[in-house]
Design an enzyme around this catalytic site. Structure first.
Site, PDB file in Angstrom:
ATOM      1  N   LYS A  44      -5.045  25.195  -2.227  1.00 37.67           N
ATOM      2  CA  LYS A  44      -4.181  25.791  -3.257  1.00 37.67           C
ATOM      3  C   LYS A  44      -3.647  24.707  -4.199  1.00 37.67           C
ATOM      4  O   LYS A  44      -3.600  24.883  -5.412  1.00 37.67           O
ATOM      5  CB  LYS A  44      -3.026  26.548  -2.578  1.00 37.67           C
ATOM      6  CG  LYS A  44      -3.505  27.812  -1.876  1.00 37.67           C
ATOM      7  CD  LYS A  44      -2.478  28.433  -0.934  1.00 37.67           C
ATOM      8  CE  LYS A  44      -3.152  29.579  -0.166  1.00 37.67           C
ATOM      9  NZ  LYS A  44      -2.303  30.221   0.837  1.00 37.67           N
TER      10      LYS A  44
ATOM     11  N   GLN B  18       3.471  29.456   3.549  1.00 35.87           N
ATOM     12  CA  GLN B  18       2.195  29.643   4.251  1.00 35.87           C
ATOM     13  C   GLN B  18       2.421  30.251   5.632  1.00 35.87           C
ATOM     14  O   GLN B  18       3.223  29.742   6.412  1.00 35.87           O
ATOM     15  CB  GLN B  18       1.468  28.290   4.362  1.00 35.87           C
ATOM     16  CG  GLN B  18       0.098  28.372   4.991  1.00 35.87           C
ATOM     17  CD  GLN B  18      -0.916  29.140   4.124  1.00 35.87           C
ATOM     18  OE1 GLN B  18      -0.957  28.979   2.901  1.00 35.87           O
ATOM     19  NE2 GLN B  18      -1.724  29.974   4.747  1.00 35.87           N
TER      20      GLN B  18
ATOM     21  N   ASP C 266       2.224  35.606  -3.671  1.00 31.84           N
ATOM     22  CA  ASP C 266       1.354  36.062  -2.580  1.00 31.84           C
ATOM     23  C   ASP C 266       1.311  37.588  -2.522  1.00 31.84           C
ATOM     24  O   ASP C 266       0.438  38.165  -1.869  1.00 31.84           O
ATOM     25  CB  ASP C 266       1.879  35.544  -1.229  1.00 31.84           C
ATOM     26  CG  ASP C 266       1.016  34.441  -0.643  1.00 31.84           C
ATOM     27  OD1 ASP C 266      -0.137  34.294  -1.091  1.00 31.84           O
ATOM     28  OD2 ASP C 266       1.498  33.747   0.267  1.00 31.84           O
TER      29      ASP C 266
END
Ligand SMILES: NC(=O)c1ccc[n+]([C@@H]2O[C@H](COP(=O)([O-])OP(=O)(O)OC[C@H]3O[C@@H](n4cnc5c(N)ncnc54)[C@H](OP(=O)(O)O)[C@@H]3O)[C@@H](O)[C@H]2O)c1
Length: 293
Positions: free
Chosen positions: A52, A96, A119
């Protein structure tokens, strides 16, 4: 059979975004900024987050990586989430997953400001997706929708079987494909571990989306001629052929299934690269205030 090349598609999209970022910056806007919070040293999480951060660099975004050890407390993590929510320089951020067991993933996800939830995991964004409002769609389903679009795969009136009902892949995928419009308007069946006659269901499917986490689960005799097969599965299996000592295996037994398909995604190089690119797309949307003003 045509291979759906997620790596190439992802590269093209990132080039398009890099160009757009150049123009934004030239017009006086700041660079989009994505932050990632990483707890612990899980190998999978480390490599996802590194990917990312690399993608941010590739498209000209600013990025920040905030690391904690496994023993970080829930309070400390929530305090960081609040800080990022209020940091005007950050357009979007992710925490995460998975998190260590002593931290509630639900609490952390809900603490993220939906306007920065690139997200797309916050219940507000999931709700907006479900009723077809503009939202941050979670990265993997969004990446698959983009692949269907770019490969002009017909979905209207098609029978789709989504195998897996997780909140991050299977369930949102089923919602998106049953929505009005393209890519959507499909008749969707969601299968899971309690589903009976899965083989029969799959044999009726024009499109199969496998998001199980069980290598080689979808076999040749489960797929009808001409089907489109999207393999989301990425399980690390030991390998003597790679430097790392492992390789990724999909949920689809590629060699058996591919010859029957009209389109199929490989693993690696199919859905995976698109997931990170979708996060980049969401961050750009956030910077441009396209979802929330
Ligand atoms: N490529 C990418 O970027 C990307 C992104 C996300 C995930 N993934 C991969 O995609 C896979 C799925 O991820 P996930 O997070 O959705 O997994 P998950 O949360 O573990 O969900 C797996 C789903 O598969 C279902 N399932 C398990 N065994 C089954 C069986 N024998 N028959 C039918 N259904 C079965 C489960 O059913 P129950 O609900 O009944 O337990 C569950 O709904 C994993 O390999 C993951 O690594 C890849």
């Amino acid at each position: 059979m045509q291979l759906i090349d997620g790596k190439l598609t992802s590269k093209k999209i990132r080039e398009e975004i890099a160009e757009e970022v150049k123009q934004l910056v030239a017009s006086g806007a700041k660079k989009p900024h994505l932050a990632a919070v990483l707890v612990g040293h899980d190998g999978g999480s480390e490599s996802y987050v590194a990917g990312k951060m690399r993608a941010c660099e590739e498209v000209g975004f600013n990025s920040s990586l905030i690391r904690y050890e496994d023993d970080v407390t829930e309070e400390e993590l929530l305090a960081k989430v609040h800080e990022l929510n209020n940091d005007d320089d950050i357009d979007g951020f992710i925490v995460q997953l998975p998190l260590p067991k002593h931290i509630s993933e639900e609490k952390v996800t809900e603490a993220i400001d939906p306007r920065k939830d690139v997200d797309g995991f916050h219940p507000v964004n999931v709700g907006r997706m479900t009723i077809g409002m503009p939202t941050f769609v979670s990265a993997t389903p969004q990446g698959i929708m983009e692949l269907l679009k770019r490969y002009k795969i017909e979905t209207s009136g098609k029978n789709v079987v989504v195998i897996g009902r997780s909140n991050i892949v299977g369930r949102p995928m089923s919602v998106l494909l049953s929505q009005k419009g393209y890519p959507g308007d499909a008749t969707v069946t969601v299968a899971h571990s309690r589903t009976k006659n899965l083989k029969e269901l799959c044999l009726q499917a024009d499109i199969i989306i496998a998001a199980i986490g069980s290598p080689g689960f979808v076999k040749g005799d489960m797929v009808k001629e001409g089907a489109v097969v999207i393999d989301v599965g990425t399980t690390r299996v030991p390998s003597t052929e790679t430097k790392s000592g492992w390789r990724l295996k999909g949920d689809v037994l590629f060699d058996e299934v591919a010859p029957k398909c009209s389109f199929i995604t490989p693993v690696p190089g199919g859905v995976g690269p698109m997931t990170i690119t979708s996060l980049i797309i969401n961050t750009l949307k956030s910077a441009k205030k396209e979802i929330y003003s």
